[in-house]
Scaffold this active site. Structure first.
Site, PDB file in Angstrom:
ATOM      1  N   PRO A   1       0.664  -1.406   0.120  1.00 25.07           N
ATOM      2  CA  PRO A   1      -0.050   0.129  -0.144  1.00 25.07           C
ATOM      3  C   PRO A   1       0.856   1.173  -0.203  1.00 25.07           C
ATOM      4  O   PRO A   1       1.681   1.249   0.708  1.00 25.07           O
ATOM      5  CB  PRO A   1      -0.566   0.089   1.452  1.00 25.07           C
ATOM      6  CG  PRO A   1       0.228  -1.026   2.087  1.00 25.07           C
ATOM      7  CD  PRO A   1       0.898  -1.981   1.343  1.00 25.07           C
TER       8      PRO A   1
ATOM      9  N   TYR B   1       2.039  11.048  -3.230  1.00 25.70           N
ATOM     10  CA  TYR B   1       2.402  11.640  -4.701  1.00 25.70           C
ATOM     11  C   TYR B   1       2.114  13.196  -4.515  1.00 25.70           C
ATOM     12  O   TYR B   1       1.653  13.795  -5.686  1.00 25.70           O
ATOM     13  CB  TYR B   1       1.593  11.106  -5.855  1.00 25.70           C
ATOM     14  CG  TYR B   1       1.525   9.451  -5.835  1.00 25.70           C
ATOM     15  CD1 TYR B   1       2.710   8.776  -6.188  1.00 25.70           C
ATOM     16  CD2 TYR B   1       0.445   8.723  -5.082  1.00 25.70           C
ATOM     17  CE1 TYR B   1       2.887   7.534  -5.958  1.00 25.70           C
ATOM     18  CE2 TYR B   1       0.522   7.444  -4.818  1.00 25.70           C
ATOM     19  CZ  TYR B   1       1.783   6.717  -5.235  1.00 25.70           C
ATOM     20  OH  TYR B   1       1.682   5.369  -5.097  1.00 25.70           O
TER      21      TYR B   1
ATOM     22  N   TYR C   1      -3.368  13.768 -13.618  1.00 26.87           N
ATOM     23  CA  TYR C   1      -4.429  12.803 -13.913  1.00 26.87           C
ATOM     24  C   TYR C   1      -5.685  13.412 -13.140  1.00 26.87           C
ATOM     25  O   TYR C   1      -6.435  12.367 -12.758  1.00 26.87           O
ATOM     26  CB  TYR C   1      -4.167  11.521 -13.549  1.00 26.87           C
ATOM     27  CG  TYR C   1      -2.936  11.103 -12.265  1.00 26.87           C
ATOM     28  CD1 TYR C   1      -1.750  10.371 -12.645  1.00 26.87           C
ATOM     29  CD2 TYR C   1      -3.085  11.780 -10.966  1.00 26.87           C
ATOM     30  CE1 TYR C   1      -0.792  10.087 -11.573  1.00 26.87           C
ATOM     31  CE2 TYR C   1      -2.139  11.527 -10.188  1.00 26.87           C
ATOM     32  CZ  TYR C   1      -1.164  10.688 -10.513  1.00 26.87           C
ATOM     33  OH  TYR C   1      -0.204  10.454  -9.517  1.00 26.87           O
TER      34      TYR C   1
ATOM     35  N   CYS D   1       3.865  29.740 -15.104  1.00 26.95           N
ATOM     36  CA  CYS D   1       3.411  30.160 -16.422  1.00 26.95           C
ATOM     37  C   CYS D   1       3.143  29.167 -17.402  1.00 26.95           C
ATOM     38  O   CYS D   1       4.026  28.479 -18.014  1.00 26.95           O
ATOM     39  CB  CYS D   1       4.573  31.050 -16.918  1.00 26.95           C
ATOM     40  SG  CYS D   1       4.150  32.175 -18.208  1.00 26.95           S
ATOM     41  N   GLU D   2       2.025  28.550 -17.428  1.00 32.28           N
ATOM     42  CA  GLU D   2       1.393  27.304 -18.240  1.00 32.28           C
ATOM     43  C   GLU D   2       0.150  27.095 -17.426  1.00 32.28           C
ATOM     44  O   GLU D   2      -0.047  27.658 -16.309  1.00 32.28           O
ATOM     45  CB  GLU D   2       2.304  26.181 -17.678  1.00 32.28           C
ATOM     46  CG  GLU D   2       2.138  24.675 -18.297  1.00 32.28           C
ATOM     47  CD  GLU D   2       3.020  24.361 -19.466  1.00 32.28           C
ATOM     48  OE1 GLU D   2       2.365  24.108 -20.391  1.00 32.28           O
ATOM     49  OE2 GLU D   2       4.164  24.931 -19.370  1.00 32.28           O
TER      50      GLU D   2
HETATM   51  C1  LIG Z   1       3.060   2.492  -6.882  1.00 31.50           C
HETATM   52  C2  LIG Z   1       3.055   1.271  -6.604  1.00 31.50           C
HETATM   53  C3  LIG Z   1       2.349   0.940  -5.372  1.00 31.50           C
HETATM   54  C4  LIG Z   1       1.399   1.567  -4.685  1.00 31.50           C
HETATM   55  O1  LIG Z   1       0.411   2.068  -5.424  1.00 31.50           O
HETATM   56  P1  LIG Z   1      -1.024   2.762  -4.379  1.00 31.50           P
HETATM   57  O2  LIG Z   1      -1.917   3.183  -5.359  1.00 31.50           O
HETATM   58  O3  LIG Z   1      -0.125   4.063  -3.952  1.00 31.50           O
HETATM   59  O4  LIG Z   1      -1.236   1.929  -3.275  1.00 31.50           O
HETATM   60  C5  LIG Z   1       2.578  -0.707  -5.244  1.00 31.50           C
HETATM   61  N1  LIG Z   1       3.283  -1.573  -5.817  1.00 31.50           N
HETATM   62  C6  LIG Z   1       3.825  -1.269  -7.017  1.00 31.50           C
HETATM   63  C7  LIG Z   1       4.706  -2.096  -7.553  1.00 31.50           C
HETATM   64  C8  LIG Z   1       3.933   0.321  -7.222  1.00 31.50           C
HETATM   65  O5  LIG Z   1       4.362   0.715  -8.466  1.00 31.50           O
END
Ligand SMILES: *Cc1c(COP(=O)(O)O)cnc(C)c1O
Length: 401
Positions: free
Chosen positions: A263, A359, A305, A331-332
């Site tokens: 997670p 993120y 996204y 500036c975008e």
């Molecule tokens: C990004 C990623 C996750 C985590 O995804 P979430 O949506 O943030 O839970 C888990 N495993 C791998 C391999 C990833 O690249």
């Protein structure tokens, strides 16, 4: 949603300046406990997918909870080591990486998931049966909030397609590979438990072919709420259904299978707050623009996204509700939210973005030669600066003058 109070956020803004990212460790703890409670009784381990937020202080906190860490680059592996994770607690899931990084990870003794036939072959040639390996499979199912964050579908670059099982098995045979784990990670913002189960069903078909298998790694992707009353993954149901599915499919090779999860967002999305200040108000025929002292250089998710972040004007809680376009100063085209109802916004007000832990800072950049914000951590009522705000020298640090 149990949130940090407006008073605390205002105090942090005045003590540390804006824009600033704030992380609430207690929220990470409670999210972790929700997971472990849901899988209570199963042989399950959680590896925090740290690409969501890699500040070492956050990594240390997550390790203190008992979690491992899942890394997306060799540098994340090294950050995890700095944070105190032992090699046995670190997993490196590769994505089209140079084999040299896999060799380096092997020398550090961490778990490794490989995602291409090419690297699997190089691994076999070099290590044979001497070092366990996980194989990242692509189940070819559509999962996740939208195409940009879906990773397990047919056209995705990730993993080795389950349709290439014969090629995988040929390599296992030729190099006597010790395949310890099978891995899938199908996307992010996966709300439906059924989608997780669909991936598991596909894995069950592969398991009998791997005689030394010990681990099934189901990746991450659990959805969190973004709006009030938003739906999220039903974690207790996920725990129950997954444990049920594994109970109904004992490993034909006799070895009990340990279940791993990775997670990212689920652990840290809601712990994060991004505090900005309004620079300029501008009324046009199209909208009433509130332009804040930040932009997609600091929080790219809405532009990248179309993600939704709840925003509150914490400086004017009693103000009349009005509709605004909240934009950045880049500036975008740089829109955080269009047609968003907020308490009357005035220049100088503090606007807080919620769900900013995952993120957020991690995807920030120096676009427009702006400086990256500071990061602040809240733990048991204590406020700590965990990253200094950048200064002008940082922009020149690697330039050859
Ligand atoms: C990004 C990623 C996750 C985590 O995804 P979430 O949506 O943030 O839970 C888990 N495993 C791998 C391999 C990833 O690249």
């Amino acid at each position: 949603m149990d949130s940090i109070s407006h008073a605390t956020l205002s105090k942090i803004a005045s003590d540390f300046g804006t824009p600033v990212y704030v992380y609430d460790c207690n929220k990470i703890t409670s999210q972790y406990q929700r997971l472990t409670n849901a899988f209570n009784g199963g042989d399950v381990r959680f590896f925090y997918a740290c690409k969501a937020l890699t500040n070492v202080n956050i990594l240390r906190h997550i390790r203190s909870l008992g979690a491992g860490v899942d890394c997306s680059s060799i540098n994340e592996v090294k950050l995890a080591v700095v944070a105190g994770f032992l090699p046995s607690e670190i997993l490196y899931t590769s994505n089209g990486i140079d084999f040299a990084e896999i060799e380096e990870a092997q020398s550090m003794g961490v778990h490794i998931n490989i995602d291409s036939l090419s690297n699997l072959e190089k691994f076999g040639k070099k290590f044979g049966h001497s070092y366990p390996v996980g194989i990242r499979l692509r189940p070819n199912i559509m999962a996740g909030g939208n195409l940009k964050i879906s990773t397990g579908h047919e056209k995705s670059k990730f993993g080795i397609s389950v349709n290439q099982l014969d090629k995988i098995l040929a390599l296992v045979d030729r190099y006597d590979l010790f395949v310890q784990a099978l891995h899938i990670h199908t996307g992010s913002d996966i709300r439906d438990v059924d989608v997780f189960l669909k991936g598991i069903e596909i894995l069950f078909d592969q398991i009998p072919f791997f005689k030394e298998l010990e681990i099934i790694d189901l990746g991450g992707g659990m959805k969190v709420p973004y709006k009030k009353d938003d739906e999220e993954t039903d974690i207790p149901l996920l725990g129950m259904k997954v444990l049920e599915a594994f109970a109904e499919h004992p490993n034909p090779n006799g070895k009990p299978l340990q279940i791993w999860f990775e997670p990212g967002k689920f652990l840290v999305s809601e712990c994060g707050y991004f505090i900005t200040q309004v620079n300029v108000m501008k009324q046009t025929g199209a909208a009433n623009f509130a332009s804040v002292n930040s932009g997609f250089n600091h929080l790219i998710r809405p532009m990248f996204y179309d993600s939704y972040h709840r925003i509150e004007n914490i400086s004017n809680p009693g103000g009349d509700s009005q509709s605004y376009a909240v934009v950045g100063n880049i500036c975008e085209t740089d829109t955080f939210a269009w047609n968003r109802t907020l308490q009357e916004v005035r220049e100088g007000d503090l606007l807080v973005f919620y769900n900013a832990g995952a993120y957020g800072f991690e995807m920030s950049s120096n676009f427009n030669s702006r400086l990256k914000p500071a990061e602040v951590m809240l733990k048991d009522g204590e406020v700590t600066l965990i990253r200094n705000r950048e200064d002008f020298d940082d922009l020149l640090r690697h330039q050859v003058l």
